[in-house]
Design a protein around this motif. Structure first.
Motif, PDB file in Angstrom:
ATOM      1  N   ALA A  54       0.797  -1.505  -0.017  1.00  0.00           N
ATOM      2  CA  ALA A  54      -0.066  -0.215  -0.102  1.00  0.00           C
ATOM      3  C   ALA A  54       1.021   1.318   0.249  1.00  0.00           C
ATOM      4  CB  ALA A  54      -0.844  -0.400   1.051  1.00  0.00           C
ATOM      5  N   HIS A  55       2.036   1.402   0.355  1.00  0.00           N
ATOM      6  CA  HIS A  55       2.386   2.114   0.697  1.00  0.00           C
ATOM      7  C   HIS A  55       4.308   1.605   0.857  1.00  0.00           C
ATOM      8  CE1 HIS A  55      -0.553   4.961   1.634  1.00  0.00           C
ATOM      9  NE2 HIS A  55      -0.928   4.593   2.537  1.00  0.00           N
ATOM     10  N   MET A  56       4.934   3.383   0.494  1.00  0.00           N
ATOM     11  CA  MET A  56       6.758   2.911   0.149  1.00  0.00           C
ATOM     12  C   MET A  56       6.888   1.788  -0.519  1.00  0.00           C
ATOM     13  SD  MET A  56       7.618   3.746   4.002  1.00  0.00           S
ATOM     14  CE  MET A  56       6.367   4.965   5.263  1.00  0.00           C
ATOM     15  N   ALA A  57       6.298   1.728  -1.675  1.00  0.00           N
ATOM     16  CA  ALA A  57       6.412   0.850  -3.102  1.00  0.00           C
ATOM     17  C   ALA A  57       5.480   0.951  -4.405  1.00  0.00           C
ATOM     18  CB  ALA A  57       6.103  -0.473  -2.135  1.00  0.00           C
ATOM     19  N   PRO A  58       6.683   0.526  -4.966  1.00  0.00           N
ATOM     20  CA  PRO A  58       5.963   0.723  -6.672  1.00  0.00           C
ATOM     21  C   PRO A  58       3.917   0.284  -6.045  1.00  0.00           C
ATOM     22  CG  PRO A  58       8.216  -0.684  -6.704  1.00  0.00           C
ATOM     23  CD  PRO A  58       7.363  -0.634  -5.612  1.00  0.00           C
ATOM     24  N   ALA A 171      14.614   1.167  -8.562  1.00  0.00           N
ATOM     25  CA  ALA A 171      15.592   1.066  -7.383  1.00  0.00           C
ATOM     26  C   ALA A 171      15.885   2.112  -6.562  1.00  0.00           C
ATOM     27  CB  ALA A 171      16.941   0.184  -7.483  1.00  0.00           C
ATOM     28  N   PRO A 172      16.003   1.479  -4.580  1.00  0.00           N
ATOM     29  CA  PRO A 172      15.319   0.910  -3.891  1.00  0.00           C
ATOM     30  C   PRO A 172      13.989   0.530  -3.938  1.00  0.00           C
ATOM     31  CG  PRO A 172      16.228   2.186  -2.704  1.00  0.00           C
ATOM     32  CD  PRO A 172      16.134   2.680  -4.031  1.00  0.00           C
ATOM     33  N   TYR A 173      13.289   1.481  -5.052  1.00  0.00           N
ATOM     34  CA  TYR A 173      12.217   0.825  -4.866  1.00  0.00           C
ATOM     35  C   TYR A 173      10.630   1.323  -3.437  1.00  0.00           C
ATOM     36  CZ  TYR A 173      12.300  -1.059  -9.269  1.00  0.00           C
ATOM     37  OH  TYR A 173      12.858  -0.892 -11.314  1.00  0.00           O
ATOM     38  N   ASP A 174      11.916   1.610  -3.054  1.00  0.00           N
ATOM     39  CA  ASP A 174      11.081   2.187  -1.170  1.00  0.00           C
ATOM     40  C   ASP A 174      11.005   3.738  -1.187  1.00  0.00           C
ATOM     41  OD1 ASP A 174      13.459   3.480  -1.067  1.00  0.00           O
ATOM     42  OD2 ASP A 174      14.205   1.210   0.490  1.00  0.00           O
ATOM     43  N   SER A 175      10.482   4.257   0.489  1.00  0.00           N
ATOM     44  CA  SER A 175      10.355   5.758   0.550  1.00  0.00           C
ATOM     45  C   SER A 175      12.399   6.870   0.057  1.00  0.00           C
ATOM     46  CB  SER A 175      10.087   5.602   1.798  1.00  0.00           C
ATOM     47  OG  SER A 175      11.555   5.503   2.757  1.00  0.00           O
ATOM     48  N   THR A 176      12.910   5.995  -0.121  1.00  0.00           N
ATOM     49  CA  THR A 176      14.062   6.614  -0.274  1.00  0.00           C
ATOM     50  C   THR A 176      14.402   6.713  -1.030  1.00  0.00           C
ATOM     51  OG1 THR A 176      15.838   4.428  -0.614  1.00  0.00           O
ATOM     52  CG2 THR A 176      15.422   5.232   1.946  1.00  0.00           C
ATOM     53  N   THR A 177      13.546   6.465  -2.400  1.00  0.00           N
ATOM     54  CA  THR A 177      13.835   6.474  -4.143  1.00  0.00           C
ATOM     55  C   THR A 177      13.729   8.100  -4.445  1.00  0.00           C
ATOM     56  OG1 THR A 177      13.045   4.316  -4.757  1.00  0.00           O
ATOM     57  CG2 THR A 177      12.931   6.409  -5.973  1.00  0.00           C
ATOM     58  N   THR A 178      14.914   8.277  -5.199  1.00  0.00           N
ATOM     59  CA  THR A 178      14.591   9.770  -5.407  1.00  0.00           C
ATOM     60  C   THR A 178      14.211  10.490  -6.859  1.00  0.00           C
ATOM     61  OG1 THR A 178      16.857   9.820  -5.928  1.00  0.00           O
ATOM     62  CG2 THR A 178      16.223  10.633  -4.027  1.00  0.00           C
ATOM     63  N   ARG A 179      14.090   9.641  -7.650  1.00  0.00           N
ATOM     64  CA  ARG A 179      13.538   9.334  -8.992  1.00  0.00           C
ATOM     65  C   ARG A 179      12.286   8.390  -8.720  1.00  0.00           C
ATOM     66  NH1 ARG A 179      16.032   7.457 -12.246  1.00  0.00           N
ATOM     67  NH2 ARG A 179      15.360   8.508 -13.927  1.00  0.00           N
ATOM     68  N   GLY A 180      11.120   9.031 -10.428  1.00  0.00           N
ATOM     69  CA  GLY A 180      10.888   8.252 -10.682  1.00  0.00           C
ATOM     70  C   GLY A 180       9.618   8.792 -10.399  1.00  0.00           C
ATOM     71  N   PHE A 181       8.508   8.641 -10.940  1.00  0.00           N
ATOM     72  CA  PHE A 181       6.799   9.218 -10.485  1.00  0.00           C
ATOM     73  C   PHE A 181       6.554   8.871  -9.387  1.00  0.00           C
ATOM     74  CE2 PHE A 181       2.537   8.892 -11.780  1.00  0.00           C
ATOM     75  CZ  PHE A 181       2.122   9.912 -11.148  1.00  0.00           C
ATOM     76  N   ARG A 182       6.298   7.356  -9.112  1.00  0.00           N
ATOM     77  CA  ARG A 182       5.880   7.080  -7.805  1.00  0.00           C
ATOM     78  C   ARG A 182       6.189   7.646  -6.213  1.00  0.00           C
ATOM     79  NH1 ARG A 182       7.528   5.046  -3.423  1.00  0.00           N
ATOM     80  NH2 ARG A 182       8.773   4.001  -4.453  1.00  0.00           N
ATOM     81  N   ARG A 249      10.079  -7.455 -13.206  1.00  0.00           N
ATOM     82  CA  ARG A 249       9.922  -8.145 -12.928  1.00  0.00           C
ATOM     83  C   ARG A 249      10.374  -8.470 -11.439  1.00  0.00           C
ATOM     84  NH1 ARG A 249      12.516  -8.654 -17.716  1.00  0.00           N
ATOM     85  NH2 ARG A 249      11.191  -9.964 -19.765  1.00  0.00           N
ATOM     86  N   PRO A 250      10.416  -9.862 -10.744  1.00  0.00           N
ATOM     87  CA  PRO A 250      10.696  -9.039  -9.571  1.00  0.00           C
ATOM     88  C   PRO A 250      12.513  -9.673  -8.997  1.00  0.00           C
ATOM     89  CG  PRO A 250       9.697 -11.214  -9.950  1.00  0.00           C
ATOM     90  CD  PRO A 250       9.648 -10.325 -11.286  1.00  0.00           C
ATOM     91  N   PRO A 251      12.426  -8.587  -7.817  1.00  0.00           N
ATOM     92  CA  PRO A 251      13.972  -8.698  -7.777  1.00  0.00           C
ATOM     93  C   PRO A 251      14.263  -9.945  -7.389  1.00  0.00           C
ATOM     94  CG  PRO A 251      12.244  -6.736  -6.493  1.00  0.00           C
ATOM     95  CD  PRO A 251      11.451  -8.297  -6.761  1.00  0.00           C
ATOM     96  N   GLY A 252      15.974 -10.135  -7.657  1.00  0.00           N
ATOM     97  CA  GLY A 252      16.449 -11.294  -7.090  1.00  0.00           C
ATOM     98  C   GLY A 252      16.924 -11.468  -5.889  1.00  0.00           C
ATOM     99  N   SER A 253      17.166 -12.727  -5.639  1.00  0.00           N
ATOM    100  CA  SER A 253      16.952 -12.768  -4.104  1.00  0.00           C
ATOM    101  C   SER A 253      18.194 -12.631  -3.495  1.00  0.00           C
ATOM    102  CB  SER A 253      17.493 -15.047  -3.870  1.00  0.00           C
ATOM    103  OG  SER A 253      18.951 -15.263  -4.498  1.00  0.00           O
ATOM    104  N   ARG A 254      19.236 -11.947  -3.969  1.00  0.00           N
ATOM    105  CA  ARG A 254      20.161 -11.004  -3.485  1.00  0.00           C
ATOM    106  C   ARG A 254      19.815  -9.642  -3.483  1.00  0.00           C
ATOM    107  NH1 ARG A 254      26.035 -13.045  -5.422  1.00  0.00           N
ATOM    108  NH2 ARG A 254      25.682 -15.768  -4.865  1.00  0.00           N
ATOM    109  N   ASP A 255      19.102  -9.033  -4.212  1.00  0.00           N
ATOM    110  CA  ASP A 255      18.284  -7.656  -3.387  1.00  0.00           C
ATOM    111  C   ASP A 255      17.637  -7.285  -2.753  1.00  0.00           C
ATOM    112  OD1 ASP A 255      16.283  -5.289  -4.454  1.00  0.00           O
ATOM    113  OD2 ASP A 255      17.219  -5.163  -6.196  1.00  0.00           O
ATOM    114  N   SER A 256      18.025  -6.053  -2.014  1.00  0.00           N
ATOM    115  CA  SER A 256      17.261  -5.791  -0.562  1.00  0.00           C
ATOM    116  C   SER A 256      15.625  -6.229  -0.621  1.00  0.00           C
ATOM    117  CB  SER A 256      17.598  -4.351  -0.089  1.00  0.00           C
ATOM    118  OG  SER A 256      17.102  -3.666  -1.308  1.00  0.00           O
ATOM    119  N   GLN A 257      14.780  -6.030  -2.024  1.00  0.00           N
ATOM    120  CA  GLN A 257      13.779  -5.884  -1.870  1.00  0.00           C
ATOM    121  C   GLN A 257      13.103  -6.942  -2.161  1.00  0.00           C
ATOM    122  OE1 GLN A 257      11.950  -3.417  -1.388  1.00  0.00           O
ATOM    123  NE2 GLN A 257      13.795  -2.274  -0.343  1.00  0.00           N
TER     124      GLN A 257
END
Length: 288
Positions: A54-58, A171-182, A249-257
């Motif tokens: 719901a929040h802090m995510a794409p 990336a990192p697709y959370d509240s710290t993301t500085t670029r991107g419309f979302r 596509r979903p982040p890989g297993s080594r990705d923080s997300q």
């Protein structure tokens, strides 16, 4: 049949009355508090483990689109002609303009305890008691502009800056993301003062009271605000032809997300629909 969501400032007195009547009936039936509980349950922050939708995510935008549609369906079970209007907070910016009239959402909370005293959702009217929340109190609260530490509603230029970004999310697709419309629209800022909260987030803080945090659905203003946010997604798509929800596509297993966000073709709880399936609403509703 495709229905229309209108600018709240253009509603006739009859349309305002029908919207309010339907909202109060959904509340009376007990359905409304289920919406409040759902939003509280899905208000998951970066610091929490597990999936964020719901929040802090794409999925901020498709999740709330589904949420709005659920509320609209509940309203239309009461009155098939009702839809959720949108509040353009870049234009209607005063404490007395739409939607803060006595025949719609009522006004600001009183200074002593932030209790809303006017309009159909005031506690004194006996039809809008807060049952699900993160604080005590039975009455709806607001604190326009946060007088003790003033905050202003976002401007047209600030919203335009979000719409100009051609990439949906990065990336990192959370509240710290500085670029991107979302995130530029959702509004997790990185400055001080007003810049700490941008666009969507700053509106929640400007209204104040129950609009702060996971229990914000207790204020009917939540829906009018999010209808306008939803409209911005539509405008962004029109502006950037071919741009799509990201990540594809979903982040890989080594990705923080990894397993913490929903990719474009993954199912989004609690509905089990994909963000891709929510990108086009033209077969359901349109905006006036």
């Amino acid at each position: 049949m495709v229905y229309t969501r209108k600018d709240v400032s253009t509603l006739t007195s009859a349309e305002r009355r029908r919207f309010v009547t339907a909202m109060l009936e959904v509340k009376r039936r007990g359905e409304y508090d289920e919406f409040v509980r759902r939003h509280i349950d899905y208000y998951v922050s970066d610091g929490d483990g597990g999936l964020r939708t719901a929040h802090m995510a794409p999925s901020f935008l498709p999740w709330h689109r589904c949420f709005l549609l659920d509320l609209e369906q509940a309203l239309q079970r009461v009155d098939p002609g009702v839809s959720v209007p949108y509040w353009d907070w870049t234009r209607d910016r005063t404490r007395t303009s739409a939607p803060w009239t006595k025949d719609l959402l009522g006004g600001d909370g009183r200074s002593s305890d932030r209790q809303v005293m006017t309009g159909p959702f005031a506690y004194a009217q006996g039809k809008w008691r807060i049952k699900e929340g993160v604080t005590d109190g039975d009455f709806l609260m607001r604190e326009f502009g946060r007088p003790r530490k003033p905050i202003q509603l976002p401007t047209r230029a600030e919203l335009k800056a979000a719409l100009e970004d051609p990439v949906y999310d990065t990336a990192p697709y959370d509240s710290t993301t500085t670029r991107g419309f979302r995130n530029r629209l959702e509004g997790w800022g990185h400055g001080t003062g007003n810049a700490t909260w941008e666009n969507h987030n700053r509106v929640h803080r400007w209204v104040g009271g129950h609009m702060l945090g996971g229990a914000s659905v207790n204020d009917p203003a939540f829906w009018l605000h999010h209808a306008f946010v939803d409209l911005q997604w539509t405008r962004w798509q029109r502006k950037h032809k071919g741009a799509r929800y990201l990540p594809e596509r979903p982040p890989g297993s080594r990705d923080s997300q990894y397993r913490r966000i929903v990719a474009r073709h993954e199912k989004m709880p609690p509905w089990g629909v994909t963000p891709a399936s929510m990108e086009d609403h033209s077969h359901i509703y349109r905006y006036a």
